[in-house]
Structure formats: C-alpha cells, structure tokens
Scaffold this motif. Structure first.
Motif, PDB file in Angstrom:
ATOM      1  N   ASN A   1       0.819  -1.208   0.000  1.00 45.52           N
ATOM      2  CA  ASN A   1       0.000   0.000   0.000  1.00 45.52           C
ATOM      3  C   ASN A   1       0.856   1.263   0.000  1.00 45.52           C
ATOM      4  N   GLN A   2       2.026   1.219   0.612  1.00 47.29           N
ATOM      5  CA  GLN A   2       2.946   2.362   0.557  1.00 47.29           C
ATOM      6  C   GLN A   2       3.409   2.607  -0.872  1.00 47.29           C
ATOM      7  N   ILE A   3       3.697   1.542  -1.595  1.00 49.88           N
ATOM      8  CA  ILE A   3       4.106   1.664  -2.996  1.00 49.88           C
ATOM      9  C   ILE A   3       2.978   2.304  -3.791  1.00 49.88           C
ATOM     10  N   ALA A   4       1.750   1.864  -3.539  1.00 51.33           N
ATOM     11  CA  ALA A   4       0.593   2.438  -4.232  1.00 51.33           C
ATOM     12  C   ALA A   4       0.456   3.920  -3.934  1.00 51.33           C
ATOM     13  N   THR A   5       0.664   4.302  -2.686  1.00 47.91           N
ATOM     14  CA  THR A   5       0.578   5.713  -2.309  1.00 47.91           C
ATOM     15  C   THR A   5       1.619   6.529  -3.063  1.00 47.91           C
ATOM     16  N   PHE A   6       2.823   6.000  -3.181  1.00 47.74           N
ATOM     17  CA  PHE A   6       3.863   6.711  -3.926  1.00 47.74           C
ATOM     18  C   PHE A   6       3.438   6.928  -5.371  1.00 47.74           C
ATOM     19  N   PHE A   7       2.969   5.880  -6.029  1.00 45.44           N
ATOM     20  CA  PHE A   7       2.635   6.005  -7.445  1.00 45.44           C
ATOM     21  C   PHE A   7       1.398   6.857  -7.687  1.00 45.44           C
ATOM     22  N   LYS A   8       0.548   7.023  -6.675  1.00 43.67           N
ATOM     23  CA  LYS A   8      -0.581   7.948  -6.814  1.00 43.67           C
ATOM     24  C   LYS A   8      -0.094   9.382  -6.942  1.00 43.67           C
ATOM     25  N   SER A   9       1.083   9.665  -6.383  1.00 45.78           N
ATOM     26  CA  SER A   9       1.626  11.022  -6.442  1.00 45.78           C
ATOM     27  C   SER A   9       2.342  11.304  -7.758  1.00 45.78           C
ATOM     28  N   GLN A  10       2.488  10.292  -8.600  1.00 45.06           N
ATOM     29  CA  GLN A  10       3.186  10.443  -9.873  1.00 45.06           C
ATOM     30  C   GLN A  10       2.174  10.701 -10.994  1.00 45.06           C
TER      31      GLN A  10
ATOM     32  N   ASP B   1      -7.740 -11.606   1.434  1.00 43.31           N
ATOM     33  CA  ASP B   1      -7.912 -10.376   2.209  1.00 43.31           C
ATOM     34  C   ASP B   1      -7.692  -9.158   1.320  1.00 43.31           C
ATOM     35  N   SER B   2      -8.334  -9.135   0.178  1.00 39.32           N
ATOM     36  CA  SER B   2      -8.079  -8.059  -0.770  1.00 39.32           C
ATOM     37  C   SER B   2      -8.614  -6.707  -0.290  1.00 39.32           C
ATOM     38  N   ALA B   3      -9.551  -6.701   0.637  1.00 43.21           N
ATOM     39  CA  ALA B   3     -10.102  -5.438   1.129  1.00 43.21           C
ATOM     40  C   ALA B   3      -9.035  -4.581   1.799  1.00 43.21           C
ATOM     41  N   ALA B   4      -8.000  -5.194   2.328  1.00 40.33           N
ATOM     42  CA  ALA B   4      -6.931  -4.454   3.000  1.00 40.33           C
ATOM     43  C   ALA B   4      -5.965  -3.805   2.012  1.00 40.33           C
ATOM     44  N   LEU B   5      -6.058  -4.203   0.744  1.00 38.70           N
ATOM     45  CA  LEU B   5      -5.130  -3.703  -0.262  1.00 38.70           C
ATOM     46  C   LEU B   5      -5.722  -2.530  -1.035  1.00 38.70           C
ATOM     47  N   ASP B   6      -4.867  -1.592  -1.360  1.00 37.14           N
ATOM     48  CA  ASP B   6      -5.246  -0.491  -2.235  1.00 37.14           C
ATOM     49  C   ASP B   6      -5.750  -1.060  -3.563  1.00 37.14           C
ATOM     50  N   GLU B   7      -6.681  -0.366  -4.176  1.00 34.71           N
ATOM     51  CA  GLU B   7      -7.250  -0.826  -5.450  1.00 34.71           C
ATOM     52  C   GLU B   7      -6.178  -1.081  -6.503  1.00 34.71           C
ATOM     53  N   ASN B   8      -5.193  -0.204  -6.597  1.00 32.38           N
ATOM     54  CA  ASN B   8      -4.139  -0.393  -7.597  1.00 32.38           C
ATOM     55  C   ASN B   8      -3.225  -1.566  -7.258  1.00 32.38           C
ATOM     56  N   VAL B   9      -3.080  -1.879  -5.991  1.00 34.25           N
ATOM     57  CA  VAL B   9      -2.314  -3.069  -5.612  1.00 34.25           C
ATOM     58  C   VAL B   9      -3.073  -4.313  -6.065  1.00 34.25           C
ATOM     59  N   ARG B  10      -4.394  -4.324  -5.850  1.00 38.95           N
ATOM     60  CA  ARG B  10      -5.193  -5.464  -6.315  1.00 38.95           C
ATOM     61  C   ARG B  10      -5.056  -5.651  -7.821  1.00 38.95           C
ATOM     62  N   LYS B  11      -5.086  -4.547  -8.556  1.00 42.36           N
ATOM     63  CA  LYS B  11      -4.914  -4.627 -10.009  1.00 42.36           C
ATOM     64  C   LYS B  11      -3.505  -5.097 -10.360  1.00 42.36           C
ATOM     65  N   ALA B  12      -2.513  -4.631  -9.632  1.00 48.44           N
ATOM     66  CA  ALA B  12      -1.131  -5.050  -9.885  1.00 48.44           C
ATOM     67  C   ALA B  12      -0.946  -6.536  -9.653  1.00 48.44           C
ATOM     68  N   VAL B  13      -1.588  -7.045  -8.614  1.00 51.32           N
ATOM     69  CA  VAL B  13      -1.501  -8.481  -8.321  1.00 51.32           C
ATOM     70  C   VAL B  13      -2.056  -9.278  -9.491  1.00 51.32           C
ATOM     71  N   GLU B  14      -3.147  -8.818 -10.079  1.00 54.46           N
ATOM     72  CA  GLU B  14      -3.710  -9.496 -11.254  1.00 54.46           C
ATOM     73  C   GLU B  14      -2.711  -9.498 -12.400  1.00 54.46           C
ATOM     74  N   LEU B  15      -1.946  -8.424 -12.545  1.00 47.51           N
ATOM     75  CA  LEU B  15      -0.940  -8.353 -13.604  1.00 47.51           C
ATOM     76  C   LEU B  15       0.238  -9.288 -13.342  1.00 47.51           C
ATOM     77  N   LEU B  16       0.491  -9.575 -12.075  1.00 44.59           N
ATOM     78  CA  LEU B  16       1.593 -10.472 -11.725  1.00 44.59           C
ATOM     79  C   LEU B  16       1.262 -11.930 -12.043  1.00 44.59           C
ATOM     80  N   ASN B  17      -0.012 -12.289 -12.004  1.00 43.64           N
ATOM     81  CA  ASN B  17      -0.424 -13.663 -12.231  1.00 43.64           C
ATOM     82  C   ASN B  17      -0.525 -14.001 -13.698  1.00 43.64           C
TER      83      ASN B  17
END
Length: 68
Positions: A11-20, A52-68
């Motif tokens: 989620n910290q990574i997601a927060t960083f990329f939201k600022s970009q 436990d996807s509710a604990a993850l930022d929306e963009n992290v959930r999307k990123a996880v889908e890209l990893l699979n």
C-alpha cells in the motif's frame, strides 16, 4: 514476513505512485514488485490478495492481477 507488513509495504508503494503523473499506477506497482520484491514475497502477496483483498489499495489489487 508477516501478512500485515506485506500489505503495508504494498500500500505504501501504491501511495507513492498515486503522487506520480499518469494513470498507469497498477502497471508501475507490478513492475516495482517484479524488480524489487523477492519471488516469495510476491507469491505471498498474491495469496493474501485472494483472501484479504479489502486491505489492499485498489491499484495493488490490479497489480496483483498483472503479476499472475
């Protein structure tokens, strides 16, 4: 690593990329995870996202889908 710590870090990574500029945050997060996270950490995050996807930022959930 503790699940809470992985979720926090992702989620910290997601927060960083939201600022970009741009709307490709999920792709950038997935790229960061591939480049800097150990494969076991990525696998653990993907497993956590299934249960436990509710604990993850929306963009992290999307990123996880890209990893699979």
């Amino acid at each position: 690593m503790q699940p809470e710590k992985l979720i926090y870090m992702a989620n910290q990574i997601a927060t960083f990329f939201k600022s970009q500029p741009g709307d490709d945050g999920a792709e950038r997060i997935a790229s960061h995870l591939r480049d800097f996270w150990d494969p076991s950490m990525r696998a653990h995050l993907c497993e956590l996202a299934k249960h436990d996807s509710a604990a993850l930022d929306e963009n992290v959930r999307k990123a996880v889908e890209l990893l699979n």
